[in-house]
Design a protein around this motif. Structure first.
Motif, PDB file in Angstrom:
ATOM      1  N   LEU A 242      27.626  27.272  44.043  1.00 47.34           N
ATOM      2  CA  LEU A 242      28.659  27.746  44.952  1.00 47.34           C
ATOM      3  C   LEU A 242      28.706  26.925  46.228  1.00 47.34           C
ATOM      4  O   LEU A 242      29.785  26.710  46.812  1.00 47.34           O
ATOM      5  CB  LEU A 242      28.434  29.229  45.277  1.00 47.34           C
ATOM      6  N   GLU A 311      36.189  32.378  48.611  1.00 47.97           N
ATOM      7  CA  GLU A 311      35.218  33.259  49.253  1.00 47.97           C
ATOM      8  C   GLU A 311      34.247  33.824  48.218  1.00 47.97           C
ATOM      9  O   GLU A 311      34.621  34.079  47.073  1.00 47.97           O
ATOM     10  CB  GLU A 311      35.912  34.428  49.972  1.00 47.97           C
ATOM     11  N   VAL A 312      33.016  34.030  48.661  1.00 45.43           N
ATOM     12  CA  VAL A 312      32.002  34.710  47.852  1.00 45.43           C
ATOM     13  C   VAL A 312      31.838  36.112  48.437  1.00 45.43           C
ATOM     14  O   VAL A 312      31.534  36.265  49.619  1.00 45.43           O
ATOM     15  CB  VAL A 312      30.661  33.953  47.879  1.00 45.43           C
ATOM     16  N   HIS A 313      32.036  37.130  47.623  1.00 44.77           N
ATOM     17  CA  HIS A 313      32.039  38.506  48.119  1.00 44.77           C
ATOM     18  C   HIS A 313      30.707  39.218  47.953  1.00 44.77           C
ATOM     19  O   HIS A 313      30.452  40.220  48.627  1.00 44.77           O
ATOM     20  CB  HIS A 313      33.136  39.302  47.406  1.00 44.77           C
ATOM     21  N   ILE A 315      26.463  38.624  45.954  1.00 43.46           N
ATOM     22  CA  ILE A 315      25.582  38.018  44.954  1.00 43.46           C
ATOM     23  C   ILE A 315      24.512  39.042  44.590  1.00 43.46           C
ATOM     24  O   ILE A 315      23.911  39.666  45.470  1.00 43.46           O
ATOM     25  CB  ILE A 315      24.922  36.733  45.489  1.00 43.46           C
ATOM     26  N   ALA A 334      27.743  36.487  40.883  1.00 43.01           N
ATOM     27  CA  ALA A 334      28.489  36.441  42.141  1.00 43.01           C
ATOM     28  C   ALA A 334      29.924  36.885  41.901  1.00 43.01           C
ATOM     29  O   ALA A 334      30.524  36.563  40.870  1.00 43.01           O
ATOM     30  CB  ALA A 334      28.478  35.036  42.730  1.00 43.01           C
ATOM     31  N   LYS A 335      30.460  37.660  42.848  1.00 42.27           N
ATOM     32  CA  LYS A 335      31.886  37.982  42.868  1.00 42.27           C
ATOM     33  C   LYS A 335      32.562  36.937  43.752  1.00 42.27           C
ATOM     34  O   LYS A 335      32.164  36.735  44.909  1.00 42.27           O
ATOM     35  CB  LYS A 335      32.121  39.375  43.446  1.00 42.27           C
ATOM     36  N   VAL A 336      33.572  36.274  43.202  1.00 42.47           N
ATOM     37  CA  VAL A 336      34.190  35.128  43.867  1.00 42.47           C
ATOM     38  C   VAL A 336      35.709  35.263  43.778  1.00 42.47           C
ATOM     39  O   VAL A 336      36.240  35.766  42.782  1.00 42.47           O
ATOM     40  CB  VAL A 336      33.748  33.813  43.185  1.00 42.47           C
TER      41      VAL A 336
END
Length: 467
Positions: A242, A311-313, A315, A334-336
């Motif tokens: 990321l 954006e990474v929301h 992990i 990861a939520k991305v």
């Protein structure tokens, strides 16, 4: 000159009717806000259904007809209409009754589902996003029917309970029911004023691609003493991957990502430069960090309105409990998301991201990208007749010229309306930039609630007599 219907201007009558019912309208909204209709939590399904029941009852009380709760694979839709204005346009009113989870609860000054008036604001989860704003539409129709005996336009309502989890059910319903939902324009109140007292219509929304990226390394969690230095670490591999996707200046490093990105027109940029904007105030009062980030050659309004983002929301992976557990994690997730701008194709962007992931995944790590939702950016022509009427009604109520802005957020249904119903959407919101959407202590200005009811009623009046 003020337009009229049923023999005389009703602007003053609308104002008087709403003012006389301030407490009643507030009590009703508070009852709505007390329902914890959190769509993402399975244990709240009963409360989500209760909110749908509340909405359907409110529509009936306002005089709407053909009210129905429509089951879906997820949470129900609520539909209603009033179609007794021959040769007049039809307005499709949209909103959502579901809300975000309130966590972390300890950061709320007062409980999230016990609405509270404080400093001229309504504090509650959903107060601005979107129960408070959606409920204005219902009260505006009720007001017009009460003071005029009828409506100057035809109206349809379509209200959902899944906006906060992607809106898949309503997207499918709109695609499958274009005849039932046929209208001339849609009306959505799920945006904000540019600043307090400035009437604002949003004419552009960024698109959204929401994904889940999973990394796996060893077949199981390993002892970091016995295997550290030789075994791949899934959490670290995910972080490494990321970190390569965006540089320190906020520039996304995926080949071809910016190919379709266009700068705003010079006239639009000039209008943005004329808006009251204080970067330090934005940093201090809205962002609350030590500095801003992003492309340094772009002004802040560009970064949040007309530039794409990654954006990474969150992990998850490994051990994060109390005490120590020295493991090399086998799995991490990861939520991305990408926020997209006009002309960027979500499918093309996701394909490019997959290709980039395959080329950049660290040794010993396997990755899987899962697409959770996607919607393109949307632009609305500000010269459309209905939007011009909305701008006039807004300016009249706030006694100031309406400004046209974009929003960095995404409202996927606007794209669905354009794609399947071939209608534009009036994005007439009454929130404020510091309302704290999705955060603890979400609020909605009390006076904006009443102003919204009056403005929407006035818009419907003007739109019906502008034909």
């Amino acid at each position: 000159m003020r337009r009229t219907y049923n023999g005389g201007s009703m602007s003053e009558t609308i104002h008087s009717y709403v003012e006389a019912r301030r407490q009643l309208f507030l009590d009703e909204l508070f009852e709505f806000l007390r329902i914890p209709s959190i769509s993402t939590q399975a244990e709240n399904k009963g409360e989500v259904n209760r909110a749908a029941d509340f909405v359907s009852g409110s529509l009936r009380k306002a005089g709407l007809e053909n009210v129905e709760i429509i089951p879906t694979a997820g949470h129900p839709l609520v539909y209603a209409d009033w179609m007794h204005a021959p040769r007049q346009p039809t307005v499709l009113c949209y909103g959502h009754y579901d809300v975000q989870p309130p966590d972390p609860l300890e950061l709320w000054t007062t409980p999230p589902f016990e609405p509270t008036l404080r400093d001229g604001n309504i504090y509650a989860r959903g107060s601005a996003d979107d129960k408070g704003q959606m409920y204005m539409h219902i009260k505006a129709v009720e007001t017009l029917r009460a003071v005029g005996g009828s409506l100057p336009v035809n109206v349809k309502f379509l209200i959902e309970g899944e906006e906060e989890i992607g809106g898949n059910s309503i997207a499918r319903y709109v695609e499958e029911n274009p005849a039932k939902l046929k209208a001339d324009v849609a009306l959505v109140s799920d945006t904000a004023l540019y600043a307090a007292g400035i009437p604002t219509l949003c004419v552009g929304l960024r698109g959204l691609v929401y994904m889940e990226l999973e990394a796996t390394g060893p077949s199981r969690d390993l002892h970091s003493g016995l295997y550290g230095g030789a075994a791949p670490n899934a959490v670290y591999g995910l972080i490494e991957l990321l970190a390569k996707a965006k540089n320190a200046q906020g520039r996304i490093q995926i080949p071809g990502f910016y190919d379709e990105v266009e700068d705003p027109a010079p006239a639009e940029m000039e209008s943005w430069r004329g808006l009251p904007f204080d970067q330090q105030e934005f940093l201090r009062n809205e962002v609350g960090s030590s500095s801003l980030t992003g492309e340094p050659d772009r002004m802040v309004l560009e970064r949040v309105w007309s530039r794409p983002t990654l954006e990474v929301h969150g992990i998850a992976g490994g051990f994060t409990g109390a005490g120590a557990k020295t493991v090399i994690p086998a799995r991490a997730t990861a939520k991305v998301s990408f926020r997209l701008v006009p002309k960027q194709d979500p499918g093309k962007v996701v394909a490019a991201f997959r290709e980039w992931i395959a080329a950049n995944t660290p040794a010993g790590i396997q990755t899987e990208l899962r697409l959770l939702s996607g919607a393109p950016a949307v632009m609305v022509d500000p010269s459309h007749a209905a939007i011009q009427v909305a701008a006039a009604a807004f300016a009249e109520q706030l006694n100031r010229k309406t400004v046209f802005v974009r929003s960095g957020g995404s409202i996927p249904i606007v794209g669905d309306f354009a794609r399947h119903l071939h209608i534009p959407t009036i994005l007439m919101g009454f929130g404020l930039p510091d309302d704290g959407l999705h955060s603890p202590n979400e609020k909605y200005a009390l006076e904006n609630y009443y102003t919204g009811i009056k403005t929407i009623a006035r818009f419907l009046e003007l739109y019906g007599t502008a034909q």
